[in-house]
Design an enzyme around this catalytic site. Structure first.
Site, PDB file in Angstrom:
ATOM      1  N   HIS A 120       0.824  -1.211   0.000  1.00 54.09           N
ATOM      2  CA  HIS A 120       0.000   0.000   0.000  1.00 54.09           C
ATOM      3  C   HIS A 120       0.853   1.255   0.000  1.00 54.09           C
ATOM      4  CE1 HIS A 120       0.725   0.829   4.304  1.00 54.09           C
ATOM      5  NE2 HIS A 120       0.555  -0.475   4.528  1.00 54.09           N
ATOM      6  N   CYS A 123       3.104  -4.923   6.708  1.00 53.04           N
ATOM      7  CA  CYS A 123       2.762  -4.549   5.342  1.00 53.04           C
ATOM      8  C   CYS A 123       3.959  -3.922   4.638  1.00 53.04           C
ATOM      9  CB  CYS A 123       1.586  -3.574   5.333  1.00 53.04           C
ATOM     10  SG  CYS A 123       0.019  -4.329   5.809  1.00 53.04           S
TER      11      CYS A 123
END
Length: 198
Positions: free
Chosen positions: A148, A164
Site C-alpha cells: 500500500h 505490510c
C-alpha cells in the site's frame, strides 16, 4: 523494450477521487527512487518480488529487467516472508486495523469511526494506507498483509510497519496500475537477498 516511467516534479495529479501533491519528500536516501534495473529471473513478467533486507520491491518486466521501488517494511517481530497473490485492489482504501493493533496502540482509537465493515478509518490523504492498496492472499485465505501507499513518505527505506509493504503514494499508484489481479508476490526472508535467477 523501453520503459517509460512518469516523473512528476511538484504540482498535483489526479489519483482517483483526490488530487494529490507529488512533491512529497521521500526518505533521505535517493537510492529509493523508482528506476528500471537489470534483474534476470525465471519469474514471469508481472511478478512482484520483495526484498525486505534491502528495502526494495521489484516488478518483473521482460528482457531481464525490473522496475525497482523503495519500500518500508515490517519492524522487528512483524516481518513475514512467503508467496501470495494479489487478490484485490482498492483506490483510497478504508483501513480496518486489527484488534491487537488497537490494543498495542490505543491512541489510534481517536481516528476510528463505525463503518459498514466495522471500526476503521475512511480512505483519504490522512489514511495510513495511502492512495492505493493491494490485498494479498495465500490460496483462498487473506494473509492480512497489504502492499500500500503511505502518508509518511519519510518512512521508505525503514523497518516501521506491522508487516505490510509500503511505498510512496506516487509509487503505489504506478505499481497499482501495472499489477493485475492474480499477480504472484514473493517476499524473501530478511536473510535472503533478492538474487537474480531465484
Amino acid at each position: 523494450m523501453l520503459l517509460i516511467l512518469a516523473a512528476c516534479v511538484g504540482g498535483t495529479t489526479s489519483a482517483g477521487i483526490y488530487t494529490m501533491p507529488w512533491d512529497q519528500q521521500r526518505g533521505p536516501n535517493p537510492v529509493f527512487a523508482r528506476q528500471v534495473v537489470a534483474y534476470p529471473t525465471h519469474e514471469r513478467p508481472g511478478t512482484i518480488i520483495i526484498d525486505p533486507a534491502s528495502h526494495f520491491l521489484y516488478f518483473i518486466h521482460d528482457a531481464g529487467q525490473a522496475i525497482r521501488y523503495g519500500v518500508g517494511v515490517g519492524r522487528e517481530g512483524f516481518v513475514w516472508s512467503g508467496r501470495a497473490t494479489v487478490h484485490s485492489k482498492q483506490e483510497w482504501p478504508d483501513w480496518y486495523p486489527p484488534a491487537e493493533m488497537l490494543v498495542r496502540k490505543p491512541e489510534l482509537r481517536q481516528y476510528m469511526v463505525e463503518m459498514p465493515g466495522g471500526v476503521g478509518m475512511k480512505g483519504g490523504p490522512e489514511n495510513p494506507l495511502g492512495a492505493r492498496a493491494m490485498y494479498l492472499y495465500s490460496g483462498n485465505k487473506d494473509t492480512l498483509y497489504r502492499i500500500h501507499g503511505t502518508n509518511e513518505p519519510r518512512t521508505i527505506g525503514t523497518n516501521v510497519s506491522s508487516g505490510c509493504i509500503r511505498l510512496t503514494n506516487e509509487d503505489i499508484v504506478d505499481l497499482y496500475n501495472r499489477t493485475p489481479i492474480g499477480a504472484k508476490v514473493i517476499v524473501f526472508g530478511t536473510g535472503n537477498p533478492a538474487a537474480a535467477g531465484q
